[in-house]
Scaffold this motif. Structure first.
Motif, short mmCIF file in Angstrom:
data_model
loop_
_atom_site.label_atom_id
_atom_site.label_comp_id
_atom_site.label_asym_id
_atom_site.label_seq_id
_atom_site.Cartn_x
_atom_site.Cartn_y
_atom_site.Cartn_z
N ILE A 69 0.92 -1.16 0.08
CA ILE A 69 0.03 0.02 -0.05
C ILE A 69 0.82 1.18 -0.07
O ILE A 69 0.64 2.24 -0.87
CB ILE A 69 -0.94 0.05 1.33
N VAL A 70 1.93 1.38 0.97
CA VAL A 70 2.83 2.59 1.05
C VAL A 70 3.61 2.51 -0.27
O VAL A 70 3.66 3.48 -0.85
CB VAL A 70 3.52 2.52 2.17
N GLY A 71 4.08 1.56 -0.81
CA GLY A 71 4.88 1.59 -1.95
C GLY A 71 4.00 2.00 -3.20
O GLY A 71 4.67 2.78 -3.79
N ILE A 72 3.04 1.45 -3.28
CA ILE A 72 2.14 1.90 -4.60
C ILE A 72 1.81 3.29 -4.44
O ILE A 72 1.72 3.88 -5.32
CB ILE A 72 1.16 0.75 -4.66
N GLY A 73 1.41 3.66 -3.18
CA GLY A 73 1.06 5.19 -2.92
C GLY A 73 2.08 6.00 -3.21
O GLY A 73 1.83 7.16 -3.89
N TRP A 74 3.20 5.51 -2.85
CA TRP A 74 4.37 6.41 -3.08
C TRP A 74 4.74 6.83 -4.55
O TRP A 74 5.02 7.81 -4.90
CB TRP A 74 5.61 5.98 -2.40
N TYR A 75 4.72 5.68 -5.30
CA TYR A 75 4.79 5.70 -6.75
C TYR A 75 3.96 6.61 -7.64
O TYR A 75 4.30 7.14 -8.48
CB TYR A 75 5.09 4.31 -7.16
N LEU A 79 4.93 9.79 -9.64
CA LEU A 79 4.59 9.85 -10.91
C LEU A 79 3.31 10.82 -11.16
O LEU A 79 3.75 11.74 -12.37
CB LEU A 79 3.72 8.63 -11.42
N LEU A 80 2.64 11.36 -10.21
CA LEU A 80 1.65 12.52 -10.50
C LEU A 80 2.58 13.75 -10.48
O LEU A 80 2.17 14.85 -11.10
CB LEU A 80 0.70 12.50 -9.52
N CYS A 81 3.52 13.88 -9.52
CA CYS A 81 4.40 15.09 -9.32
C CYS A 81 5.00 15.35 -10.65
O CYS A 81 5.11 16.38 -11.28
CB CYS A 81 5.34 14.97 -8.08
N CYS A 82 5.69 14.17 -11.07
CA CYS A 82 6.40 14.24 -12.38
C CYS A 82 5.45 14.80 -13.46
O CYS A 82 5.98 15.58 -14.30
CB CYS A 82 7.33 12.97 -12.58
N ALA A 83 4.37 14.10 -13.56
CA ALA A 83 3.46 14.38 -14.69
C ALA A 83 2.99 15.89 -14.69
O ALA A 83 2.98 16.65 -15.55
CB ALA A 83 2.48 13.57 -14.64
N LEU A 84 2.56 16.24 -13.43
CA LEU A 84 2.10 17.62 -13.32
C LEU A 84 3.11 18.77 -13.61
O LEU A 84 3.04 19.72 -13.88
CB LEU A 84 1.46 17.61 -11.97
N GLY A 85 4.49 18.58 -12.94
CA GLY A 85 5.64 19.19 -13.23
C GLY A 85 5.80 19.55 -14.71
O GLY A 85 6.14 20.61 -15.41
N GLY A 86 5.77 18.47 -15.49
CA GLY A 86 6.14 18.27 -16.96
C GLY A 86 4.95 19.13 -17.56
O GLY A 86 5.14 20.05 -18.48
N VAL A 87 3.72 18.95 -17.23
CA VAL A 87 2.75 19.58 -17.88
C VAL A 87 2.82 21.10 -17.50
O VAL A 87 2.47 21.91 -18.28
CB VAL A 87 1.36 18.95 -17.44
N GLY A 88 3.16 21.47 -16.21
CA GLY A 88 3.20 22.80 -15.76
C GLY A 88 4.42 23.49 -16.73
O GLY A 88 4.20 24.65 -16.97
#
Length: 98
Positions: A69-75, A79-88
């Motif tokens: 749970i923690v590992g999948i949540g962390w990933y 991934l969301l931070c990387c994607a949102l940073g790239g989109v930004g």
């Protein structure tokens, strides 16, 4: 017990070693107790401690689930931070070339 009779056989206990090993790739700090408890199951069964083997398997399952749970949540967060940073960066239209 009479000679020639066999004691009641307990059903096998799943030691959850596979899930524990998978969990170590996702979040190792919680997977270590899972592997330790999974490695206790078979020796406890060989000693005849069925209740102890079940308890160790339950602990292994608990730690493995938390690690997953923690590992999948962390990933997902990464991934969301990387994607949102790239989109930004794309949306800002900032060009580093002059």
């Amino acid at each position: 017990m009479q000679p020639g009779t066999h004691p009641h056989q307990q059903p096998p206990v799943n030691n959850n070693m596979t899930m524990s090993i998978v969990a170590i790739f996702l979040f190792w700090p919680l997977a270590i107790p899972a592997i330790i408890n999974a490695s206790k199951v078979n020796p406890l069964l060989q000693q005849g401690d069925y209740a102890g083997a079940q308890a160790a398997a339950a602990e292994s399952r608990k730690w493995s689930k938390w690690a997953l749970i923690v590992g999948i949540g962390w990933y997902v967060v990464v991934l969301l931070c990387c994607a949102l940073g790239g989109v930004g960066a794309i949306m800002s239209g900032n060009s580093s070339t002059n």
